[in-house]
Design a protein around this motif. Sequence first.
Motif, PDB file in Angstrom:
ATOM      1  N   MET A 263      28.178  69.015  74.251  1.00 28.90           N
ATOM      2  CA  MET A 263      27.582  67.489  74.502  1.00 28.90           C
ATOM      3  C   MET A 263      25.813  67.471  74.003  1.00 28.90           C
ATOM      4  SD  MET A 263      30.210  64.543  75.814  1.00 28.90           S
ATOM      5  CE  MET A 263      31.160  66.086  76.588  1.00 28.90           C
ATOM      6  N   GLU A 264      25.471  68.355  75.592  1.00 27.95           N
ATOM      7  CA  GLU A 264      24.667  68.495  75.973  1.00 27.95           C
ATOM      8  C   GLU A 264      23.901  68.449  74.516  1.00 27.95           C
ATOM      9  OE1 GLU A 264      21.052  69.462  79.476  1.00 27.95           O
ATOM     10  OE2 GLU A 264      22.944  69.699  79.753  1.00 27.95           O
ATOM     11  N   GLU A 265      23.696  69.833  74.505  1.00 27.42           N
ATOM     12  CA  GLU A 265      23.290  70.638  72.880  1.00 27.42           C
ATOM     13  C   GLU A 265      23.805  69.667  71.905  1.00 27.42           C
ATOM     14  OE1 GLU A 265      24.329  74.747  71.069  1.00 27.42           O
ATOM     15  OE2 GLU A 265      26.000  73.938  72.248  1.00 27.42           O
ATOM     16  N   GLY A 266      24.314  68.624  71.662  1.00 22.97           N
ATOM     17  CA  GLY A 266      24.753  68.137  70.238  1.00 22.97           C
ATOM     18  C   GLY A 266      23.904  66.900  70.506  1.00 22.97           C
ATOM     19  N   PHE A 267      23.650  66.055  72.074  1.00 23.09           N
ATOM     20  CA  PHE A 267      22.644  65.285  71.563  1.00 23.09           C
ATOM     21  C   PHE A 267      20.667  65.622  71.566  1.00 23.09           C
ATOM     22  CE2 PHE A 267      25.130  62.956  73.984  1.00 23.09           C
ATOM     23  CZ  PHE A 267      25.301  61.107  73.308  1.00 23.09           C
ATOM     24  N   GLN A 268      20.151  67.187  72.397  1.00 19.48           N
ATOM     25  CA  GLN A 268      19.706  67.640  72.033  1.00 19.48           C
ATOM     26  C   GLN A 268      19.181  67.847  70.231  1.00 19.48           C
ATOM     27  OE1 GLN A 268      17.368  68.089  74.507  1.00 19.48           O
ATOM     28  NE2 GLN A 268      15.764  68.673  72.666  1.00 19.48           N
ATOM     29  N   MET A 269      20.307  69.053  70.002  1.00 22.32           N
ATOM     30  CA  MET A 269      19.821  68.852  68.839  1.00 22.32           C
ATOM     31  C   MET A 269      19.753  67.818  67.874  1.00 22.32           C
ATOM     32  SD  MET A 269      22.809  69.680  65.401  1.00 22.32           S
ATOM     33  CE  MET A 269      23.768  68.023  66.073  1.00 22.32           C
ATOM     34  N   MET A 270      20.443  66.100  67.765  1.00 24.60           N
ATOM     35  CA  MET A 270      19.590  64.704  67.058  1.00 24.60           C
ATOM     36  C   MET A 270      18.218  64.492  67.903  1.00 24.60           C
ATOM     37  SD  MET A 270      21.796  63.640  65.461  1.00 24.60           S
ATOM     38  CE  MET A 270      23.660  64.073  64.398  1.00 24.60           C
ATOM     39  N   THR A 271      18.038  64.487  69.014  1.00 24.14           N
ATOM     40  CA  THR A 271      16.777  64.746  69.674  1.00 24.14           C
ATOM     41  C   THR A 271      15.708  65.426  68.777  1.00 24.14           C
ATOM     42  OG1 THR A 271      17.833  64.067  71.674  1.00 24.14           O
ATOM     43  CG2 THR A 271      15.531  64.589  71.453  1.00 24.14           C
ATOM     44  N   ASP A 272      15.988  66.876  68.466  1.00 25.25           N
ATOM     45  CA  ASP A 272      14.552  67.365  67.688  1.00 25.25           C
ATOM     46  C   ASP A 272      15.170  66.927  66.330  1.00 25.25           C
ATOM     47  OD1 ASP A 272      14.764  69.067  70.212  1.00 25.25           O
ATOM     48  OD2 ASP A 272      16.351  71.091  69.246  1.00 25.25           O
ATOM     49  N   LEU A 273      15.829  66.975  65.939  1.00 26.35           N
ATOM     50  CA  LEU A 273      16.520  65.830  64.649  1.00 26.35           C
ATOM     51  C   LEU A 273      14.963  64.803  64.088  1.00 26.35           C
ATOM     52  CD1 LEU A 273      19.555  66.335  63.380  1.00 26.35           C
ATOM     53  CD2 LEU A 273      17.107  68.317  62.263  1.00 26.35           C
ATOM     54  N   ALA A 274      15.069  64.140  65.105  1.00 27.77           N
ATOM     55  CA  ALA A 274      14.289  62.634  65.516  1.00 27.77           C
ATOM     56  C   ALA A 274      12.493  62.878  65.602  1.00 27.77           C
ATOM     57  CB  ALA A 274      14.935  61.879  66.574  1.00 27.77           C
ATOM     58  N   GLU A 275      12.758  64.278  66.190  1.00 28.17           N
ATOM     59  CA  GLU A 275      11.204  64.316  66.624  1.00 28.17           C
ATOM     60  C   GLU A 275      10.662  65.224  64.992  1.00 28.17           C
ATOM     61  OE1 GLU A 275      11.272  66.947  69.968  1.00 28.17           O
ATOM     62  OE2 GLU A 275      11.063  64.945  71.576  1.00 28.17           O
ATOM     63  N   ALA A 276      11.212  66.174  64.758  1.00 29.98           N
ATOM     64  CA  ALA A 276      10.856  66.281  63.445  1.00 29.98           C
ATOM     65  C   ALA A 276      10.895  66.171  62.200  1.00 29.98           C
ATOM     66  CB  ALA A 276      11.866  67.538  62.927  1.00 29.98           C
ATOM     67  N   GLY A 277      11.036  63.966  62.464  1.00 29.63           N
ATOM     68  CA  GLY A 277      11.389  63.482  61.932  1.00 29.63           C
ATOM     69  C   GLY A 277      12.145  63.178  60.578  1.00 29.63           C
ATOM     70  N   ASP A 278      13.471  64.439  60.628  1.00 26.45           N
ATOM     71  CA  ASP A 278      14.498  64.590  59.743  1.00 26.45           C
ATOM     72  C   ASP A 278      15.834  63.878  60.396  1.00 26.45           C
ATOM     73  OD1 ASP A 278      12.753  66.413  58.673  1.00 26.45           O
ATOM     74  OD2 ASP A 278      13.566  67.698  60.013  1.00 26.45           O
ATOM     75  N   LEU A 279      15.607  62.989  61.300  1.00 29.22           N
ATOM     76  CA  LEU A 279      16.666  62.159  61.290  1.00 29.22           C
ATOM     77  C   LEU A 279      16.526  59.664  60.980  1.00 29.22           C
ATOM     78  CD1 LEU A 279      19.216  61.858  62.892  1.00 29.22           C
ATOM     79  CD2 LEU A 279      18.033  61.450  65.054  1.00 29.22           C
ATOM     80  N   PRO A 280      17.215  60.231  60.314  1.00 34.82           N
ATOM     81  CA  PRO A 280      17.065  58.839  58.868  1.00 34.82           C
ATOM     82  C   PRO A 280      18.056  57.614  59.473  1.00 34.82           C
ATOM     83  CG  PRO A 280      18.907  59.863  57.985  1.00 34.82           C
ATOM     84  CD  PRO A 280      18.785  60.382  59.003  1.00 34.82           C
ATOM     85  N   ILE A 281      18.647  58.097  61.136  1.00 34.03           N
ATOM     86  CA  ILE A 281      19.581  56.369  61.914  1.00 34.03           C
ATOM     87  C   ILE A 281      18.793  57.036  62.624  1.00 34.03           C
ATOM     88  CG2 ILE A 281      20.925  57.023  59.431  1.00 34.03           C
ATOM     89  CD1 ILE A 281      23.092  58.865  61.452  1.00 34.03           C
ATOM     90  N   ARG A 282      19.241  56.128  63.694  1.00 36.00           N
ATOM     91  CA  ARG A 282      19.460  56.094  65.166  1.00 36.00           C
ATOM     92  C   ARG A 282      20.565  55.545  65.449  1.00 36.00           C
ATOM     93  NH1 ARG A 282      14.522  52.874  65.812  1.00 36.00           N
ATOM     94  NH2 ARG A 282      14.339  51.591  64.532  1.00 36.00           N
ATOM     95  N   VAL A 283      20.761  56.402  66.498  1.00 36.39           N
ATOM     96  CA  VAL A 283      21.905  57.756  66.945  1.00 36.39           C
ATOM     97  C   VAL A 283      22.149  56.724  68.821  1.00 36.39           C
ATOM     98  CG1 VAL A 283      23.581  59.171  67.722  1.00 36.39           C
ATOM     99  CG2 VAL A 283      21.870  59.646  65.269  1.00 36.39           C
ATOM    100  N   GLN A 284      22.939  56.494  69.070  1.00 37.51           N
ATOM    101  CA  GLN A 284      23.305  56.083  70.546  1.00 37.51           C
ATOM    102  C   GLN A 284      24.361  56.420  70.617  1.00 37.51           C
ATOM    103  OE1 GLN A 284      22.241  51.826  72.151  1.00 37.51           O
ATOM    104  NE2 GLN A 284      24.751  52.100  72.943  1.00 37.51           N
ATOM    105  N   GLY A 285      24.796  57.602  71.839  1.00 35.45           N
ATOM    106  CA  GLY A 285      25.503  58.155  71.963  1.00 35.45           C
ATOM    107  C   GLY A 285      26.454  58.393  73.168  1.00 35.45           C
TER     108      GLY A 285
END
Length: 578
Positions: A263-285
């Motif tokens: 789970m930590e790795e998954g949240f970090q992956m989404m965080t990295d995508l967001a910081e790179a500008g590659d996450l077009p959705i907000r994700v609350q987990g």
Amino acid sequence: MRIESLISLSVALLISASTSAYAQNSRANPATDFALINGQIHTMDEAGTVAEAIAIEGDEIVYVGDAAGLGNVIGLGTEVIDLEGKMVLPGFVEGHMHPTAGALIMRGVDLQVDSIGGILERVRTYAEENPDLPIIHGYGVRLHLWEDGYGTKEMLDEIDSERPIYLWGVDGHQAWVNSRALEIAGIDENTPETVPGFSYFRRNEDGTPAGWIVEIPAQLQVLSKLIDLNLEYTEAGVREWLPRFAAAGITTAHDYGIQGLGMEEGFQMMTDLAEAGDLPIRVQGNFYWNDPDIDPIPLVESMREQFNAEHVSARGLKINMDGGDDAYSALYTEPYSDNPDADPAPIIPYDILNETVLRADAAGINVVCHCFGDAAVRAVLDAIEMAIEQNPRRDRRNVISHALLVHPDDIARFAELGVTWDSTGAWMSRDPSLASISVSRLGEERIQRYGPMKAIAEAGGNVSLGSDWPAAGYISEYRPLVAIRTAIMRQLPGRDEVPPLGGEEARVSVDLAIRANTINAAYGMGRDHEVGSLEVGKKADLVVLSENLYDIDPSTIHEVDVLYTMMGGKLTYDSAAD
């Protein structure tokens, strides 16, 4: 329709600086980035305001009202979008999704067909067309196709016995594999069940595994031996699906549990995508909890502290209470109609559930729950009620998801306890799976009460729509417009000849269905102050549609095109660019 014309000074001077009585405008700023004009902007605010113009600065809405009032907020640098009378809604908020798990599951060949022969033919063709693949992967095997028994490893061995074959069930909670897959994973007659009574391998009379796997722990026990379920593998799948979510108008998703990765790795992956500008959705987990031997509270608290950004956050506790009716693992207040002796145990024992919800509530942690049957729903409502009685008052946003069957005595409790009822509209129909498996398990009377969205809303409860993508009973569907259409009609597209589930009186209004996939879902997430409606000060999340959903035959809503999607003031999808 493209959003590329810059407003000229002459046009700007023609716009009156006056503000209409219904306009919402808290500031004047000539540097506004976008102004959308000439639209039917359904704000989904409490008053049901319909505006014709909206202005955006950065990631925030700074004006909602009529065109005349735009004179106070636009300037030479403002990009004006002529909506040409098109409908605008808040970006769709998915009340229940699994973006990372879906990227793990939805690989290979799509097997969502209505015959076993059709499934086998698709697998065979895929295997022949991909001779170099180390694993033959597929998804979407429909569970209602077997009247007696399940798919066997021998059926898949005939297609390929040298390479492993791994096919996900359409519900995401079962899998069909060949002998080679079991051999590589080291599963044989001596292998203990992964989670006895919940996650296991169906077996032949001699104890050898038959080729059918039940529930995610056992599924991953096999799959993790066939492929490297690493970050790169999962991220590749996530990147493949994210643009599709944006194209469907989704801007926010409530992730009910990251599987495959830690789970930590998954949240970090989404965080990295967001910081790179590659996450077009907000994700609350949420922390995904299905093991009563683990105390989840410290883990939730740690994750909340670690992941608390605007675009990616970990906020709640997801509780798995039961399974589904197909495997007799859903918890009901009355016996199964076709197997009265079935007596499934809750995944989380009731005493542990009560104690954990009480402590979570005291720590300010909201819970979301997979509750398939009405006994599971009642148990979680009881636990929440106990927490409300014993803990100090706070702004609680607890959610019970699926809740396909709710006992009549518990309908009003959602409003009384402030609990959101969340389910997916795509399941609110008499589809072939429900008509065979669920009717057999529960009988017609209980089936007619399935998906009580209207009843709970009429009792004052907050109702939310969430696809649970990629999981499904019959069709894996992430597009909100399909869910909205099906919730309204209580019939799946293309199956209008089938009587509506629960009768026509179970149908909901267009307005309620839209709210359930926007502001109501945002409320269940505790994000209604940020997203879910188009109001000054909220995030600039919106979707533009080709038709006004209020003006068309509701049975055609799924055919409406998403023209473009904006999240946080940035264009995430433009149909003209496809």
